[in-house]
Design an enzyme around this catalytic site. Sequence first.
Site, mmCIF file in Angstrom:
data_model
loop_
_atom_site.group_PDB
_atom_site.id
_atom_site.type_symbol
_atom_site.label_atom_id
_atom_site.label_comp_id
_atom_site.label_asym_id
_atom_site.label_seq_id
_atom_site.Cartn_x
_atom_site.Cartn_y
_atom_site.Cartn_z
ATOM 1 C CB CYS A 287 -0.992 -0.011 1.162
ATOM 2 S SG CYS A 287 -0.266 0.134 2.809
ATOM 3 C CG HIS A 335 -4.671 0.258 3.759
ATOM 4 N ND1 HIS A 335 -3.849 -0.538 3.013
ATOM 5 C CD2 HIS A 335 -5.670 0.666 2.912
ATOM 6 C CE1 HIS A 335 -4.319 -0.626 1.776
ATOM 7 N NE2 HIS A 335 -5.417 0.107 1.681
ATOM 8 C CG HIS A 347 -6.598 0.421 -1.995
ATOM 9 N ND1 HIS A 347 -6.916 -0.147 -0.781
ATOM 10 C CD2 HIS A 347 -7.509 -0.063 -2.873
ATOM 11 C CE1 HIS A 347 -7.967 -0.929 -0.909
ATOM 12 N NE2 HIS A 347 -8.351 -0.899 -2.158
#
Length: 374
Positions: A287, A335, A347
């Site tokens: 990520c 994240h 993402h």
Amino acid sequence: MERGRSGLLSVAVTVVCAVTVLAAPGTAFASARPDPAPAPSASGSPSASASPPASASVTVVPDKDLQAVRTRLDKLYHDAAVATDAYNAAEEKAKKQSAELAGLNRRIAEEQQELDRLRDLAGAAARAQYRTGGLPPAARLMLSDSPQTFLDGAGRVLEGERAAEGLMAQTARAEQDLKRLADDAADRWERLEANRKTKEAAKKEVERRVEEAEKLEARLEKRQRERLARLEREAAERAQTAWLDTGILKDLRGKASEAGRKAVEFATAQIGKPYVWGAEGPKSYDCSGLTSQSWAAAGRPIPRTSQEQWKRLRHVDVKDMRPGDLIIYFDDASHVALYVGDGTIVHAPRPGRTVTLAGAGTMPILGVVRPDAE
């Protein structure tokens, strides 16, 4: 000076070891969320969603437990995300520490050369004094043919003694400097070693969590995996709908900057590439690897990990969000995604998934940061 020489050798070994540490393969993570298509794992091992061999002895999960399975998978992948951030942070620190050690090694080599030069000069001075016999001034006066010759020689001796004293002082300082650098190198090596252990522990934690998640998914029958995917999509749709129902899009008025537009273009061009923990492209990403490389492509380097991105980049209100901004998710900032506009993010979700578009509200939002804030 034995200490200086041993310090120099220690640093040389240090740099080699540091390069070895950095050469170790690594790979990172994000939290479990819906994604339209699975991706093959980087290691070539079967995907987490692949059916187990017919001959395998697998305990099938009862249908009534699917929701609990989904909750457990979310937890495992989230824990893997936290460990991945720790791994990435340790790797970044190792790169910096290794560069510092390499610079220190060059300084030690330069100091050693200077010390050797001073010692050669001191040796030459000592040999010259030995050739004169090292007689005291009174004795040389008695043996001299004329007082003037003696006085001229005495003046040169005095100058020589002063020069010798200065040379000895220089040599002593060089020895002290070399010892200090050697001690500094030893200390930095110890810190690099400690960081390496932290990195290895984080790596093992990621692997353990991902392996447990894959084993759990392998216990599911095909129809159960399909049902689990539906549960994930439904949960994501509910979260996104609830987020949109707040009227957030009506309040958004930010327009992408030129750098933000470039970051969005880069990130969306990676759609379909597999998630691999610790990866920064170009074939796979985690990520924060995706977001950091997107902004690097836009000419604005940012911190490597999602937690550092949250800590060090400027925070902006969600209502002021614009394309290119980074949305940080979960209370522990484990994240991160890049906002592309119209309530959508791009993402890298988690192992077994690919870079994809998703609703910005499908995960709990911690906040928004802007990499190109003035």
